[in-house]
Write a protein that holds these residues in place. Sequence first.
Motif, PDB file in Angstrom:
ATOM      1  N   PHE A 119       0.826  -1.208   0.000  1.00 52.84           N
ATOM      2  CA  PHE A 119       0.000   0.000   0.000  1.00 52.84           C
ATOM      3  C   PHE A 119       0.863   1.263   0.000  1.00 52.84           C
ATOM      4  CE2 PHE A 119      -2.206   3.353   2.431  1.00 52.84           C
ATOM      5  CZ  PHE A 119      -3.294   3.556   1.594  1.00 52.84           C
ATOM      6  N   SER A 120       2.006   1.205   0.668  1.00 53.90           N
ATOM      7  CA  SER A 120       2.876   2.389   0.748  1.00 53.90           C
ATOM      8  C   SER A 120       3.452   2.772  -0.614  1.00 53.90           C
ATOM      9  CB  SER A 120       4.009   2.154   1.752  1.00 53.90           C
ATOM     10  OG  SER A 120       4.970   1.252   1.231  1.00 53.90           O
ATOM     11  N   TYR A 121       3.483   1.823  -1.553  1.00 54.39           N
ATOM     12  CA  TYR A 121       3.997   2.084  -2.897  1.00 54.39           C
ATOM     13  C   TYR A 121       2.892   2.106  -3.954  1.00 54.39           C
ATOM     14  CZ  TYR A 121       8.903   1.571  -1.515  1.00 54.39           C
ATOM     15  OH  TYR A 121      10.144   1.753  -0.944  1.00 54.39           O
ATOM     16  N   TYR A 122       1.643   2.026  -3.536  1.00 53.08           N
ATOM     17  CA  TYR A 122       0.535   1.867  -4.475  1.00 53.08           C
ATOM     18  C   TYR A 122       0.487   2.982  -5.519  1.00 53.08           C
ATOM     19  CZ  TYR A 122      -4.278   2.158  -6.177  1.00 53.08           C
ATOM     20  OH  TYR A 122      -5.386   2.276  -6.976  1.00 53.08           O
ATOM     21  N   PHE A 136      -7.806   7.233  -3.449  1.00 54.10           N
ATOM     22  CA  PHE A 136      -7.409   8.235  -2.452  1.00 54.10           C
ATOM     23  C   PHE A 136      -8.324   9.456  -2.478  1.00 54.10           C
ATOM     24  CE2 PHE A 136      -3.693   5.622  -2.466  1.00 54.10           C
ATOM     25  CZ  PHE A 136      -3.110   5.793  -1.220  1.00 54.10           C
ATOM     26  N   LYS A 137      -8.934   9.723  -3.619  1.00 54.43           N
ATOM     27  CA  LYS A 137      -9.860  10.850  -3.717  1.00 54.43           C
ATOM     28  C   LYS A 137     -11.187  10.515  -3.048  1.00 54.43           C
ATOM     29  CE  LYS A 137     -11.644  14.161  -7.117  1.00 54.43           C
ATOM     30  NZ  LYS A 137     -11.724  14.497  -8.569  1.00 54.43           N
ATOM     31  N   LYS A 138     -11.586   9.267  -3.153  1.00 53.91           N
ATOM     32  CA  LYS A 138     -12.860   8.833  -2.566  1.00 53.91           C
ATOM     33  C   LYS A 138     -12.740   8.628  -1.057  1.00 53.91           C
ATOM     34  CE  LYS A 138     -14.310   6.445  -6.798  1.00 53.91           C
ATOM     35  NZ  LYS A 138     -14.551   5.130  -7.445  1.00 53.91           N
ATOM     36  N   PHE A 139     -11.588   8.146  -0.628  1.00 53.52           N
ATOM     37  CA  PHE A 139     -11.396   7.855   0.798  1.00 53.52           C
ATOM     38  C   PHE A 139     -10.211   8.686   1.306  1.00 53.52           C
ATOM     39  CE2 PHE A 139     -13.012   4.042  -1.307  1.00 53.52           C
ATOM     40  CZ  PHE A 139     -14.196   3.829  -0.599  1.00 53.52           C
ATOM     41  N   LYS A 140     -10.488   9.863   1.801  1.00 50.59           N
ATOM     42  CA  LYS A 140      -9.462  10.826   2.204  1.00 50.59           C
ATOM     43  C   LYS A 140      -8.527  10.305   3.292  1.00 50.59           C
ATOM     44  CE  LYS A 140     -11.185  14.170  -0.420  1.00 50.59           C
ATOM     45  NZ  LYS A 140     -10.442  14.743  -1.562  1.00 50.59           N
ATOM     46  N   PHE A 141      -9.051   9.477   4.187  1.00 47.83           N
ATOM     47  CA  PHE A 141      -8.244   9.007   5.317  1.00 47.83           C
ATOM     48  C   PHE A 141      -7.055   8.157   4.856  1.00 47.83           C
ATOM     49  CE2 PHE A 141     -11.028   5.439   4.549  1.00 47.83           C
ATOM     50  CZ  PHE A 141     -10.260   4.329   4.847  1.00 47.83           C
ATOM     51  N   LEU A 142      -7.129   7.638   3.622  1.00 44.76           N
ATOM     52  CA  LEU A 142      -6.034   6.801   3.116  1.00 44.76           C
ATOM     53  C   LEU A 142      -4.745   7.591   2.933  1.00 44.76           C
ATOM     54  CD1 LEU A 142      -7.854   4.546   0.485  1.00 44.76           C
ATOM     55  CD2 LEU A 142      -7.091   3.918   2.776  1.00 44.76           C
ATOM     56  N   ASN A 143      -4.868   8.911   2.755  1.00 41.77           N
ATOM     57  CA  ASN A 143      -3.675   9.748   2.635  1.00 41.77           C
ATOM     58  C   ASN A 143      -2.855   9.723   3.928  1.00 41.77           C
ATOM     59  OD1 ASN A 143      -3.883  11.322  -0.075  1.00 41.77           O
ATOM     60  ND2 ASN A 143      -5.950  11.402   0.774  1.00 41.77           N
ATOM     61  N   GLU A 146      -1.283   6.254   4.210  1.00 46.83           N
ATOM     62  CA  GLU A 146      -0.158   6.149   3.289  1.00 46.83           C
ATOM     63  C   GLU A 146       1.073   6.876   3.843  1.00 46.83           C
ATOM     64  OE1 GLU A 146       0.494   6.931  -1.460  1.00 46.83           O
ATOM     65  OE2 GLU A 146      -0.127   8.633  -0.200  1.00 46.83           O
ATOM     66  N   LYS A 147       0.881   8.068   4.373  1.00 54.36           N
ATOM     67  CA  LYS A 147       1.976   8.844   4.931  1.00 54.36           C
ATOM     68  C   LYS A 147       2.634   8.105   6.087  1.00 54.36           C
ATOM     69  CE  LYS A 147       3.138  13.368   6.898  1.00 54.36           C
ATOM     70  NZ  LYS A 147       2.608  14.661   7.403  1.00 54.36           N
ATOM     71  N   ASN A 152       7.381   4.855   7.937  1.00 52.50           N
ATOM     72  CA  ASN A 152       7.825   3.716   8.751  1.00 52.50           C
ATOM     73  C   ASN A 152       8.298   2.523   7.918  1.00 52.50           C
ATOM     74  OD1 ASN A 152       7.088   4.333  11.786  1.00 52.50           O
ATOM     75  ND2 ASN A 152       5.405   5.120  10.552  1.00 52.50           N
ATOM     76  N   ARG A 153       8.592   2.767   6.654  1.00 53.53           N
ATOM     77  CA  ARG A 153       9.071   1.680   5.797  1.00 53.53           C
ATOM     78  C   ARG A 153      10.349   1.032   6.337  1.00 53.53           C
ATOM     79  NH1 ARG A 153       8.682   4.768   0.284  1.00 53.53           N
ATOM     80  NH2 ARG A 153       6.509   4.409  -0.312  1.00 53.53           N
ATOM     81  N   ILE A 154      11.266   1.858   6.817  1.00 52.63           N
ATOM     82  CA  ILE A 154      12.546   1.333   7.287  1.00 52.63           C
ATOM     83  C   ILE A 154      12.358   0.377   8.462  1.00 52.63           C
ATOM     84  CG2 ILE A 154      12.971   3.278   8.861  1.00 52.63           C
ATOM     85  CD1 ILE A 154      15.609   1.371   6.742  1.00 52.63           C
ATOM     86  N   TYR A 155      11.391   0.679   9.330  1.00 50.36           N
ATOM     87  CA  TYR A 155      11.117  -0.207  10.470  1.00 50.36           C
ATOM     88  C   TYR A 155      10.464  -1.507   9.995  1.00 50.36           C
ATOM     89  CZ  TYR A 155      11.945   4.154  12.962  1.00 50.36           C
ATOM     90  OH  TYR A 155      12.513   5.317  13.434  1.00 50.36           O
TER      91      TYR A 155
END
Length: 319
Positions: A119-122, A136-143, A146-147, A152-155
């Motif tokens: 999902f982080s690279y979607y 992401f436009k339909k479901f704002k909370f996904l932003n 994603e952030k 936290n990718r490195i962890y």
Amino acid sequence: MQEELFTSGRHIPNIDPYLQIWHWPISVYLFLGGLSAGILFFASLFYILGKEKEYPTAIKIATVIPPIALSLGLLALVYDLTHKLYTWQLYMTFRIESPMSWGAWVLLAVTPLSFVWTFSYYREAFPKLEQKFQVFKKFKFLNTVEKFAQENRIYMAYALIPLTLVLGVYTGILLSAFNARPLWNNAILGPLFLVSGLSTGAAAVILLSKNTAEKHMFGKIDLGLIIIELALIVHMIMGFYAGSQVQLEAVQLLVQGEFTLMFFGFVVILGLIIPALLELMELTGRKVPVIVPALLVLLGGLIFRFVMVDAGQLTRYLY
């Protein structure tokens, strides 16, 4: 009333040790688990090494496979269970001496992490898909989600490296823990399944990559893993020949029995030796369609699981 005459106490179902209850879903589950472990291991390793630009397929694109593969593998596993509604009880305890307990908990950690990683690279890896569906436009909370995932990718990468190694080894140890099955009960099976899973993961990256340098790099990795896998297979067979009469009889299924063609023909020759030769030719500058060795490695890895699961259930200690 039907009468039965037993002239021997051997080979009587439910009296002699009897285990022919694992079918194709288990083999598929072991293959998909190893494949997912291999892909996620390379994605995490090269992300930590800062190779995001050099190996985009390994880190961003191929990682779409593990969430799907793990989900299908778990469905296959649950499908094969006799008491499906009691699956949740695996997560009510943890038994350090039980490979199945280790596997259940590792899968519980790896599966959601694989979804979050993908999902982080979607939006970066699949921009056309996002333009079409505008999730992401339909479901704002996904932003926000994603952030958080990107930060936290490195962890996640540091966590996934040991987890995927345990997952890869577990697929072999799950079988080797059966002391009553001489073909399974050997120390090589865990490392062998791990290397095989890493090899199929590298093959999947080669199959999906459009970057020549990336294909070349993973061709080298896969060639090295194939050599290690062949060495482990030779070591396993030699170990059986140095063992007891029961172990000698068990290995005959692979060497000169009903599974010989599948094991040596499809796994060793078609799934390991031929891909290794093709990858070696490609690395020395000859034009070889990389799709061929990659597909052969994946096919060989799948057949290997079927052979080991089916053949192992036919072996037993009778004396």
